[in-house]
Scaffold this motif. Structure first.
Motif, PDB file in Angstrom:
ATOM      1  N   UNK A  17       7.770  22.469 -25.233  1.00 35.99           N
ATOM      2  CA  UNK A  17       7.599  21.081 -25.676  1.00 35.99           C
ATOM      3  C   UNK A  17       8.539  20.749 -26.824  1.00 35.99           C
ATOM      4  N   UNK A  18       9.752  21.229 -26.750  1.00 36.16           N
ATOM      5  CA  UNK A  18      10.782  20.981 -27.759  1.00 36.16           C
ATOM      6  C   UNK A  18      10.357  21.465 -29.138  1.00 36.16           C
ATOM      7  N   UNK A  19       9.566  22.539 -29.162  1.00 32.64           N
ATOM      8  CA  UNK A  19       9.180  23.157 -30.433  1.00 32.64           C
ATOM      9  C   UNK A  19       9.523  24.635 -30.352  1.00 32.64           C
ATOM     10  N   UNK A  20       9.785  25.228 -31.517  1.00 27.46           N
ATOM     11  CA  UNK A  20      10.046  26.668 -31.545  1.00 27.46           C
ATOM     12  C   UNK A  20       8.758  27.422 -31.854  1.00 27.46           C
ATOM     13  N   UNK A  27       7.809  29.289 -35.399  1.00 25.42           N
ATOM     14  CA  UNK A  27       8.772  28.455 -36.114  1.00 25.42           C
ATOM     15  C   UNK A  27       9.405  29.221 -37.268  1.00 25.42           C
ATOM     16  N   UNK A  41      17.452  21.506 -21.025  1.00 27.45           N
ATOM     17  CA  UNK A  41      18.232  22.482 -21.793  1.00 27.45           C
ATOM     18  C   UNK A  41      18.044  22.262 -23.291  1.00 27.45           C
ATOM     19  N   UNK A  81      19.762  23.573 -27.306  1.00 32.97           N
ATOM     20  CA  UNK A  81      20.814  24.350 -27.943  1.00 32.97           C
ATOM     21  C   UNK A  81      20.312  24.858 -29.284  1.00 32.97           C
ATOM     22  N   UNK A  96      23.587  26.003 -38.954  1.00 29.18           N
ATOM     23  CA  UNK A  96      24.810  25.997 -39.757  1.00 29.18           C
ATOM     24  C   UNK A  96      24.821  27.197 -40.685  1.00 29.18           C
ATOM     25  N   UNK A 148      19.620  21.600 -31.154  1.00 29.07           N
ATOM     26  CA  UNK A 148      20.535  20.478 -31.329  1.00 29.07           C
ATOM     27  C   UNK A 148      20.162  19.294 -30.438  1.00 29.07           C
ATOM     28  N   UNK A 149      19.508  19.581 -29.305  1.00 28.41           N
ATOM     29  CA  UNK A 149      19.214  18.490 -28.384  1.00 28.41           C
ATOM     30  C   UNK A 149      17.939  17.734 -28.795  1.00 28.41           C
ATOM     31  N   UNK A 150      17.012  18.405 -29.457  1.00 33.40           N
ATOM     32  CA  UNK A 150      15.790  17.735 -29.927  1.00 33.40           C
ATOM     33  C   UNK A 150      15.547  18.091 -31.380  1.00 33.40           C
ATOM     34  N   UNK A 151      16.448  17.710 -32.280  1.00 31.49           N
ATOM     35  CA  UNK A 151      16.368  18.191 -33.658  1.00 31.49           C
ATOM     36  C   UNK A 151      15.173  17.638 -34.427  1.00 31.49           C
ATOM     37  N   UNK A 152      14.584  16.536 -33.966  1.00 34.86           N
ATOM     38  CA  UNK A 152      13.462  15.963 -34.703  1.00 34.86           C
ATOM     39  C   UNK A 152      12.235  16.878 -34.626  1.00 34.86           C
ATOM     40  N   UNK A 153      12.093  17.557 -33.489  1.00 30.31           N
ATOM     41  CA  UNK A 153      10.903  18.393 -33.334  1.00 30.31           C
ATOM     42  C   UNK A 153      11.249  19.878 -33.386  1.00 30.31           C
ATOM     43  N   UNK A 176      12.455  22.607 -34.876  1.00 26.17           N
ATOM     44  CA  UNK A 176      12.931  23.069 -36.175  1.00 26.17           C
ATOM     45  C   UNK A 176      12.320  24.432 -36.456  1.00 26.17           C
ATOM     46  N   UNK A 186      17.287  10.769 -31.451  1.00 22.09           N
ATOM     47  CA  UNK A 186      18.062  11.011 -30.230  1.00 22.09           C
ATOM     48  C   UNK A 186      19.442  10.376 -30.321  1.00 22.09           C
ATOM     49  N   UNK A 233      21.853  11.970 -32.920  1.00 21.27           N
ATOM     50  CA  UNK A 233      22.103  13.279 -32.360  1.00 21.27           C
ATOM     51  C   UNK A 233      23.163  13.228 -31.281  1.00 21.27           C
ATOM     52  N   UNK A 252      24.179  18.187 -22.153  1.00 20.50           N
ATOM     53  CA  UNK A 252      23.318  17.427 -23.056  1.00 20.50           C
ATOM     54  C   UNK A 252      22.867  16.129 -22.398  1.00 20.50           C
ATOM     55  N   UNK A 302      19.102  15.402 -21.015  1.00 19.34           N
ATOM     56  CA  UNK A 302      18.260  14.563 -21.856  1.00 19.34           C
ATOM     57  C   UNK A 302      18.134  13.146 -21.338  1.00 19.34           C
ATOM     58  N   UNK A 354      27.930  21.615 -43.822  1.00 22.52           N
ATOM     59  CA  UNK A 354      28.473  21.427 -42.487  1.00 22.52           C
ATOM     60  C   UNK A 354      27.783  20.289 -41.750  1.00 22.52           C
ATOM     61  N   UNK A 358       3.631  21.971 -37.306  1.00 21.33           N
ATOM     62  CA  UNK A 358       3.523  21.956 -35.844  1.00 21.33           C
ATOM     63  C   UNK A 358       2.080  22.273 -35.454  1.00 21.33           C
ATOM     64  N   UNK A 400       5.156  17.985 -33.341  1.00 21.49           N
ATOM     65  CA  UNK A 400       5.559  18.130 -34.735  1.00 21.49           C
ATOM     66  C   UNK A 400       5.022  16.926 -35.485  1.00 21.49           C
ATOM     67  N   UNK A 438       5.718  12.924 -35.520  1.00 19.78           N
ATOM     68  CA  UNK A 438       7.096  12.519 -35.861  1.00 19.78           C
ATOM     69  C   UNK A 438       7.817  11.925 -34.671  1.00 19.78           C
TER      70      UNK A 438
END
Lengths: 114, 276, 436
Positions: free
Chosen positions: A37-40, A43, A64, A66, A70, A101-106, A108, B1, B4, B135, B139, B223, C102, C107, C128
């Protein structure tokens, strides 16, 4: 003169060829990181300082994702319902955030090196 | 989104746009002495973009299989190979371009240079394009994400392409001598970046040994700031590069700078470039 | 190779896109930050509200919130109230302020507050993803027109730039359409400040060129004219001499031939410069090309008969606009050439053919022909094709074909030299414009 011109590339190729088998043999600890669900999950990854770790990323979403950081200098695509491997470390103690990178809002997370 | 997708598309687009602009400037600088029929027009760009997009589509289609190769580091290996191949072609190009003015077999050289440029652009588009396809394809398929992702994609692409166009016109409106020098300098940075990226990928795949980081400028220029993203796209800026990465980056620059020096007739040619 | 129009359109459009899109990004970011603050303030209010909730009277069923919100009230380490969607463990560590967490597969943005009088920890949470989507949808509505406007802006820029470059295009097409002999100045009725200097310079060049050419023409014509009188005198002297001395002498014969050739040259020079554009316009009339060719052929027939050449005229009468005298000169020169350069007993075919928009006058022979390399040079002044067999070296001055091409130019006709349809020989084709 031409010999010198080719030398760096040859060296690089040779380095790659030389190190690849050695790296393969080296035993490294493996930890799992699940994307759902786009969560790690988890975390927060805790790894020991000064050690190389093999992170197996398992994507349970159909989309997918990513894995990107950084701070860790890592960027790795994981296909939907697939898995992949990223090597991190050896690292100094500290916190290294990562995100999808594709769902950075969730998506993390943070790697905590102790 | 939205943001991003802007950042992701912009980053990939600006790299490709920068590369194409610089190579087009080379084409432009030397077209007078080169073959006028096939290569010197912009046909090589169209060809490499077409083949590149096709390659990117194939790459993203086979990504699941590719990523499982070499014990799940197939993508790193493929991308690093593309980077290294491009680097090789950039070196060959830097070797061949300055001599194009005086050499007898200019036609053959032009063809060869066009071949190199086609390869460089093609490989770059395969890499960047497959990421964008992954991507957007992954998405934008979800309905609630469609508008922001596509909108962001267009905004990113617009900024990237516009930068490339302005850079191209800026460079060709300079005097030929300066235009050549700046393009060569940019090509150096691109080459350095390619080498450094290849090293990073191979380290990530554990094919290259870990080396400590050379410096940490993440507090001065993070970065993930806008300037950081831009610098990454332009010169391959990393806040915490490894020592090996920096060495390869510098090596790439040195290679490009010294390649033309191998030609004895270089000084005369440089003056000719000025008159072109 | 480099187009001003392409440069202007693409660089203007690129600048516009770059600045607009970067501004849009900036706007997006600040709007999103504003929206974030707004949502956070709402959470502050919600937390204040929840912290004063009378938990004893409210059952957990009454504590239903929207799916995007959740809260917990803790006393010490005991959960005393929670929304229906909250888990049983603490949403967040008990540190006052905003944080992220979470749970429940999402989230959440969390806000933790310690209510001193009641000794309560209140944690409110908001999803969020939902609040982000909400904010983003609003902000994107303001960005969308920017993107949709780009094609319209592009079209406008294209129209404006094209319009702006029109005077330049008009100038270049005026120059392109100028005939080779048209040395009149370029009109600049609808000129622009930027192009005035260019037009002025070009007109200056044209004027100077016109003067130089006029001077050269007049010199040649005057010289030819002035040579006529002494030439006639010379002829008379020669005639007188022939009465007095033995004319069988070889040198005398050669002298006579030389004088004849010189007279011919002078006549040719005169006819070359007599046909000027100004005169041409005055004397233009409708002429039957077939008829005039027939007349010229009849008058030259003795020469063909003398060389035992067969000559044939094919075609029908077709009318063209032409200067009669100039056209006669053209035809007689072509026929004379064919007669001169074709061997004894050769064949010559003259045809007048209607090609629809054009009329073709074609004179072909089975003479030695002209090598490809020489075809383009035969119209040069005083140029003569070198024939290998000295016997065929015919008398002439090398102006015949120059006159042909000059007259053809005046009539805006095309001249082509081809190989003839015979086994050897050449064909001269003059394509006249048909009378409209």
């Amino acid at each position: 003169m031409k010999k010198y011109f080719l030398t760096p590339l040859t060296t690089l190729t040779m380095t790659v060829l030389l190190f690849s088998p050695i790296a393969g043999w080296a035993a490294t600890a493996e930890i799992e990181l699940i994307i759902k669900d786009h969560l790690f999950f988890p975390a927060t990854l805790e790894i020991p300082a000064g050690q190389k770790v093999r992170v197996r990323i398992i994507n349970q979403d159909p989309t997918p994702e990513e894995f990107e950081s950084f701070e860790l200098n890592r960027e790795k695509l994981v296909v939907g319902n697939g898995q992949t491997v990223v090597f991190i470390g050896p690292l100094e103690p500290g916190e290294y955030p990562f995100f999808g990178e594709f769902y950075p809002k969730t998506a993390q997370g943070v790697v905590v090196v102790k | 989104m939205f943001l991003n997708s802007v950042i992701l598309v912009l980053q990939e687009m600006i790299e490709a746009a920068l590369l194409i602009s610089v190579l087009l400037v080379f084409t432009h600088l030397f077209q007078r002495s080169w073959d006028k029929s096939f290569v010197l027009r912009t046909s090589w760009v169209a060809l490499s973009i077409a083949v590149g997009v096709l390659g990117a589509a194939l790459y993203s289609y086979y990504t699941p299989q590719i990523s499982e190769m070499f014990d799940y580091v197939g993508q790193e290996i493929l991308n690093a190979s593309l980077h290294l191949l491009s680097l090789l072609l950039v070196c060959l190009l830097a070797f061949i371009v300055p001599s194009a003015q005086l050499a007898k077999n200019t036609m053959g050289r032009a063809r060869f240079a066009a071949f190199c440029m086609t390869g460089i652009v093609m490989f770059s588009i395969v890499r960047e394009g497959s990421e964008i396809i992954q991507y957007v394809g992954g998405i934008a398929g979800q309905e609630e994400n469609f508008t922001p992702v596509v909108l962001g994609g267009f905004i990113g692409a617009g900024i990237g392409v516009s930068t490339g166009v302005l850079l191209f016109y800026g460079l060709i409106n300079l005097s030929a001598n300066w235009s050549f020098r700046i393009s060569l300098a940019l090509l150096c940075l691109i080459a350095g970046n390619m080498g450094s990226q290849a090293v990073l990928l191979l380290t990530q795949a554990d094919w290259l040994p870990f080396t400590p980081i050379a410096w940490d400028s993440s507090s001065a220029l993070p970065e993930n700031s806008i300037v950081g993203h831009l610098m990454y796209a332009l010169v391959g800026y990393e806040a915490t590069p490894s020592i090996l990465q920096v060495s390869i980056y510098l090596l790439g620059i040195v290679l490009i700078v010294i390649s033309p020096l191998f030609r004895k007739a270089w000084p005369q040619q440089q003056s000719l470039v000025g008159k072109a | 190779m480099r187009s001003i129009r392409l440069f202007l359109i693409s660089s203007i459009l690129a600048t516009l896109i770059l600045f607009n899109f970067v501004a849009a990004l900036q706007g997006y970011q600040s709007s999103m930050r504003e929206a974030d603050t707004l949502f956070d303030n709402q959470m502050l209010d919600l937390a204040r509200l929840v912290s004063n909730l009378d938990v004893s009277s409210a059952s957990s069923k009454d504590l239903r919130l929207g799916n995007n919100l959740s809260f917990q009230i803790w006393n010490e380490s005991r959960l005393i109230a929670a929304s229906h969607n909250a888990p049983v463990e603490p949403l967040q560590s008990f540190v006052p302020g905003f944080e992220y967490a979470n749970f429940d597969g999402y989230r959440w943005r969390t806000f933790t507050r310690y209510e001193v009088p009641l000794d309560r920890w209140v944690i409110v949470a908001e999803r969020t993803d939902l609040r982000f989507v909400l904010a983003e949808n609003v902000v994107l509505q303001s960005i969308l027109p920017l993107l949709l406007g780009i094609p319209i802006v592009g079209l406008l820029i294209w129209i404006i730039v094209s319009h702006g470059l029109r005077p330049l295009q008009q100038l270049s097409s005026a120059l392109r359409n100028k005939g080779a002999n048209d040395l009149s100045p370029i009109l600049s009725a609808d000129s622009r400040i930027e192009l005035d200097q260019v037009i002025e310079s070009i007109n200056g060049f044209i004027q100077r060129l016109d003067r130089v050419m006029e001077r050269e023409k007049r010199f040649s014509a005057d010289a030819a004219h002035e040579l006529r009188t002494p030439m006639s005198a010379l002829k008379v002297q020669l005639h007188n001499l022939s009465e007095e001395i033995d004319t069988k002498h070889e040198s005398f014969h050669q002298l006579q031939e030389g004088v004849d050739r010189m007279q011919h040259l002078i006549e040719q020079l005169l006819s070359l410069y007599r046909a000027t554009p100004e005169q041409f316009a005055k004397n233009c009339e409708t002429i039957d090309l077939y008829g005039i060719t027939q007349d010229q052929l009849a008058s030259l027939y003795p020469s063909f008969e003398e060389k035992e050449q067969s000559i044939e005229l094919i075609g029908d009468s077709i009318e063209i606009e032409a200067d009669k005298f100039a056209l006669e000169t053209l035809i007689s020169n072509l026929l004379g050439n064919a007669n001169k350069y074709t061997q004894r007993g050769g064949n010559i075919v003259v045809s007048v053919e209607d090609l629809g928009s054009e009329v073709c006058l074609r004179v072909e022979d089975n003479g030695p022909g002209i090598a490809d390399a020489e075809k383009s040079r035969v119209f040069d002044r005083f140029y003569r094709v070198d024939s290998n067999d000295g016997a065929a070296r015919a008398p002439g001055c090398g102006l015949g074909l120059t006159i042909v091409s000059h007259v053809a130019d005046l009539h805006q006709a095309r001249v082509e030299v081809k190989d003839s349809s015979f086994a050897s020989g050449s064909a001269f084709c003059i394509y006249f414009k048909k009378k409209s």
